[in-house]
Write a protein that holds these residues in place. Sequence first.
Motif, mmCIF file in Angstrom:
data_model
loop_
_atom_site.group_PDB
_atom_site.id
_atom_site.type_symbol
_atom_site.label_atom_id
_atom_site.label_comp_id
_atom_site.label_asym_id
_atom_site.label_seq_id
_atom_site.Cartn_x
_atom_site.Cartn_y
_atom_site.Cartn_z
ATOM 1 N N ILE A 594 0.698 -1.220 0.062
ATOM 2 C CA ILE A 594 -0.010 0.025 -0.083
ATOM 3 C C ILE A 594 0.925 1.000 0.114
ATOM 4 C CG2 ILE A 594 -1.559 1.336 1.592
ATOM 5 C CD1 ILE A 594 -3.281 -0.420 0.184
ATOM 6 N N LYS A 595 0.536 2.392 -0.891
ATOM 7 C CA LYS A 595 1.362 3.516 -1.221
ATOM 8 C C LYS A 595 1.279 4.305 0.142
ATOM 9 C CE LYS A 595 1.451 3.378 -6.034
ATOM 10 N NZ LYS A 595 0.989 4.364 -7.193
ATOM 11 N N ARG A 596 2.432 4.821 0.622
ATOM 12 C CA ARG A 596 2.205 5.586 1.952
ATOM 13 C C ARG A 596 3.562 6.571 1.792
ATOM 14 N NH1 ARG A 596 1.719 0.891 6.170
ATOM 15 N NH2 ARG A 596 2.232 -0.196 4.410
ATOM 16 N N PRO A 597 2.992 7.720 2.358
ATOM 17 C CA PRO A 597 4.257 8.809 2.412
ATOM 18 C C PRO A 597 5.407 8.538 3.110
ATOM 19 C CG PRO A 597 2.472 9.743 3.430
ATOM 20 C CD PRO A 597 2.087 8.287 3.050
ATOM 21 N N GLY A 598 6.596 9.204 2.608
ATOM 22 C CA GLY A 598 7.839 8.722 3.463
ATOM 23 C C GLY A 598 8.572 7.649 3.390
ATOM 24 N N TRP A 642 6.035 10.364 -1.854
ATOM 25 C CA TRP A 642 5.313 11.384 -1.485
ATOM 26 C C TRP A 642 5.495 11.931 -0.046
ATOM 27 C CZ3 TRP A 642 3.708 6.785 -2.991
ATOM 28 C CH2 TRP A 642 3.333 6.836 -4.533
ATOM 29 N N GLN A 643 5.962 13.266 0.295
ATOM 30 C CA GLN A 643 6.619 13.902 1.303
ATOM 31 C C GLN A 643 5.731 13.846 2.412
ATOM 32 O OE1 GLN A 643 8.538 17.717 0.641
ATOM 33 N NE2 GLN A 643 9.317 17.740 2.760
ATOM 34 N N ASP A 644 4.385 14.026 2.123
ATOM 35 C CA ASP A 644 3.515 14.294 3.372
ATOM 36 C C ASP A 644 2.346 13.810 3.162
ATOM 37 O OD1 ASP A 644 1.844 16.349 1.986
ATOM 38 O OD2 ASP A 644 3.532 17.443 2.250
ATOM 39 N N TRP A 645 1.424 13.699 4.162
ATOM 40 C CA TRP A 645 -0.047 12.947 3.974
ATOM 41 C C TRP A 645 -0.888 13.701 2.970
ATOM 42 C CZ3 TRP A 645 -0.681 8.354 4.843
ATOM 43 C CH2 TRP A 645 0.095 7.735 5.821
ATOM 44 N N LEU A 646 -0.861 15.163 3.194
ATOM 45 C CA LEU A 646 -1.801 15.740 2.224
ATOM 46 C C LEU A 646 -1.227 15.683 0.613
ATOM 47 C CD1 LEU A 646 -1.746 19.431 4.082
ATOM 48 C CD2 LEU A 646 -3.935 17.931 3.435
ATOM 49 N N THR A 647 -0.294 15.822 0.436
ATOM 50 C CA THR A 647 0.224 15.232 -0.917
ATOM 51 C C THR A 647 -0.016 13.899 -1.419
ATOM 52 O OG1 THR A 647 2.093 16.673 -0.845
ATOM 53 C CG2 THR A 647 2.249 15.112 -2.616
ATOM 54 N N TRP A 648 0.000 13.001 -0.371
ATOM 55 C CA TRP A 648 -0.469 11.558 -0.610
ATOM 56 C C TRP A 648 -2.004 11.517 -0.997
ATOM 57 C CZ3 TRP A 648 -3.903 8.666 2.672
ATOM 58 C CH2 TRP A 648 -3.791 7.230 2.124
ATOM 59 N N CYS A 649 -2.669 12.209 -0.144
ATOM 60 C CA CYS A 649 -4.090 12.180 -0.381
ATOM 61 C C CYS A 649 -4.601 12.806 -1.744
ATOM 62 C CB CYS A 649 -4.812 13.147 0.569
ATOM 63 S SG CYS A 649 -4.695 12.694 2.204
ATOM 64 N N ARG A 650 -3.992 13.878 -2.276
ATOM 65 C CA ARG A 650 -4.108 14.140 -3.450
ATOM 66 C C ARG A 650 -3.581 13.517 -4.563
ATOM 67 N NH1 ARG A 650 -1.963 18.749 -2.710
ATOM 68 N NH2 ARG A 650 -3.754 20.079 -2.370
ATOM 69 N N GLU A 651 -2.319 13.095 -4.392
ATOM 70 C CA GLU A 651 -1.786 12.425 -5.591
ATOM 71 C C GLU A 651 -1.965 10.875 -5.892
ATOM 72 O OE1 GLU A 651 2.286 13.458 -6.016
ATOM 73 O OE2 GLU A 651 1.821 15.526 -6.131
ATOM 74 N N VAL A 652 -2.228 10.237 -4.453
ATOM 75 C CA VAL A 652 -2.660 8.816 -4.470
ATOM 76 C C VAL A 652 -4.076 8.645 -4.433
ATOM 77 C CG1 VAL A 652 -2.261 6.675 -3.401
ATOM 78 C CG2 VAL A 652 -0.511 8.275 -3.601
ATOM 79 N N VAL A 653 -4.786 9.055 -3.417
ATOM 80 C CA VAL A 653 -5.979 8.601 -3.161
ATOM 81 C C VAL A 653 -7.222 9.527 -4.163
ATOM 82 C CG1 VAL A 653 -8.151 8.478 -1.372
ATOM 83 C CG2 VAL A 653 -5.662 8.441 -0.803
ATOM 84 N N TRP A 654 -6.836 10.635 -4.472
ATOM 85 C CA TRP A 654 -7.590 11.352 -5.208
ATOM 86 C C TRP A 654 -7.334 11.081 -7.071
ATOM 87 C CZ3 TRP A 654 -8.128 17.422 -5.199
ATOM 88 C CH2 TRP A 654 -8.677 18.017 -6.336
ATOM 89 N N PHE A 655 -6.234 11.294 -7.177
ATOM 90 C CA PHE A 655 -5.758 11.318 -8.840
ATOM 91 C C PHE A 655 -5.622 9.871 -8.915
ATOM 92 C CE2 PHE A 655 -3.274 15.355 -8.614
ATOM 93 C CZ PHE A 655 -4.375 16.144 -8.550
ATOM 94 N N GLY A 656 -5.382 8.853 -8.180
ATOM 95 C CA GLY A 656 -5.495 7.437 -8.447
ATOM 96 C C GLY A 656 -6.866 6.784 -8.454
ATOM 97 N N ASN A 657 -8.121 7.688 -8.374
ATOM 98 C CA ASN A 657 -9.360 7.008 -8.123
ATOM 99 C C ASN A 657 -10.006 5.916 -9.140
ATOM 100 O OD1 ASN A 657 -12.437 7.344 -8.928
ATOM 101 N ND2 ASN A 657 -12.335 7.479 -6.810
ATOM 102 N N LYS A 658 -9.807 6.547 -10.372
ATOM 103 C CA LYS A 658 -10.299 5.640 -11.550
ATOM 104 C C LYS A 658 -9.139 4.609 -11.905
ATOM 105 C CE LYS A 658 -13.769 8.774 -13.433
ATOM 106 N NZ LYS A 658 -14.144 9.317 -14.591
#
Length: 687
Positions: A594-598, A642-658
Amino acid sequence: MSLLLGTKTIKNFGVLLMGTLKYKIGLVQINNSFSGAHYLPYTVGLLQAYAQYHNSNPDRFDFLMPIFRREPVENIVEQLKEANLVAFSLYVWNFQLSLQVIRALKRTHHDILIVVGGPHVPNEAETFLRENPQVDLAVHGEGEQVFNQLLDLFPSKEWSRLAGVSWLDALGAFHTQAPTPRIREIDTIPSPYLTGVFNLLLARKDVREWLALWETNRGCPFSCSFCDWGSATSAKVARFDMTRLRAEMDWFSQNRIGFIFCCDANFGILKRDVEIARYAVENRKRYGFPEALSVQNTKNATSRAYEIQHVLSQGGLNKGVTLSMQTTNPLVLANIGRDNISLDTYKELQRRFTKDGVVTYSDLILGLPGETYDSFANGTDELIQSGQHNRIQFGNLSVLPNSEMGSLTYQQRHGLERVASKILNIHGAHASQDWDVDEFQELIVATASMPKEAWRQARVFSWTASLLHFDKLMQIPFVVLNQIFGISYRELIEAFIHVDGAEFPLLHAIQTFFCDRAEQVQRGEPEYYHSAEWLDIWWPDDEYMLIRLATRGELELFYSEAKERLRRVLTIHQIHESLFDVLDDAISLNCHAIKRPGLQEDLTVTSRFNIVEIYQGALSNQPLPLKQGSFITLIRRKQHYWQDWLTWCREVVWFGNKKGAYLYVLEDKSSIDEKSVFELQPSLSRT
């Protein structure tokens, strides 16, 4: 100003210019915006292009710059203050704001003529007109000819000479006129792109990016009860000329239009659609634009739909193929008018795209008439089993006014219960502008076959399936247990729904959250979950739960409880305890993947079974046997950081949706010598 026209005196109505009375025409098609990107107002552009070409005296009219985006009511009124006639295109996403603009216009400009058209104008318009007396004329069906004839009559109100319109007369009596047949020679409608209708819009400096709507044909041979498309176009498909379409595609490319949404109901229904797709790819190579062409697949032409999507995918013009199922239940298909659409088509397309490595996602609609909890859960299982491991988009059923489902008779026959729900954009910003107006949709939250409690169960099931399988939190063990032991995906998903809170407190907390949210949606509260902490946007509930588990450091506890929960499932299936290590290895691998920051360094994981080989084989529809040995998997973490959770939220969870891009790349690094085939004997697979 008072001008004498024959025997009629017209006050404040138009200006006299070089001996010709000039009327100013306002056009309004309010669309949603996306991070500074706006759709060109194609629908009202067609009205203007048609009138400028076909009107008996086009010099009588000056068209104001069209209204194309959401703005404060007073701003829109200011832009329309000189108009003598304003035409609005109404749909569910602009209905309330448009009505507020109409009311404000009438308060300050009593003589202005207000005309409305579009899919959200009810075909049975009397109630609508009485509730909105500021609307002078409602237009039904295709608008180009009617609008042009209206301009020919203007400023006369002899509307009985028009077809396909409704109005209230001065005494309050309701009148309606039957529509004319659709335009069969649709090339008589000039292109707003090629005739310069949008030239002034393109020159605006306050728009970062323009998006385009595009028709290559018009019409739909299907009559799905939840859709107003087929009913609006009366089945037969008319086509625009290929010369025009190539010229429009060139216009898009030369004007750097990055995203094109094709409005065709069934792209691929015509043989030439493959050629259109290829031309778009050629233009991308030649100009760099368009960057994406989104099309709605035809329902039954399997080979052509496959070829088109393959062309677009290879040419970089799509990021995923939508395979719209809606339901897999034959009874429900009949209830919604889709029983003439072959499910085998979707399964074959899924198989082909999976084999080619083309990303797909499917649609299922929650709450269709005749659907039960069991049929909904079984349909989800069937789609996953057929190879849909990337994403099923579970949509709530909403009612459109001119669809068959919009009729009271249909709703009573199927026991449909509705609730008004604010329209929200998935991943949209929570904080709306102070001036903005809420738009609403009518959601179906219960049916005769799926009462309220069953609807909530289905909603919880869909969120759980999304979290565990499509957000990839448990996809590896799910696939392995299905492939090796034949346990259905439905059973695996439901194992996480029916849990004891004392034994599995975290899993129970997840289900409590989903159950509470299902009740809230059923009461008309938001479809999505807002998190002020995580990007301040509206999240799908499954994605928010993934974020919550990860950011609170609860993933290890989750996997611990998940392992024990699935061990119970293996026991029920009488799987020998010596094979529980298969589950343990699969869960361990999923946890690390599972992708995670840091995380900056690649990770090597050793398994006792060929977990990655089985998992990746299943994703490509190539089932493989279980092997025992020493299997080394390289988890490539260096490629994505991903350096932090906010970036992870945007680039993994949001942008990776479809794309469902929630796992790191997994590479099997085992040598042949390290592997030995483990023959799964019946005596070992059962206790």
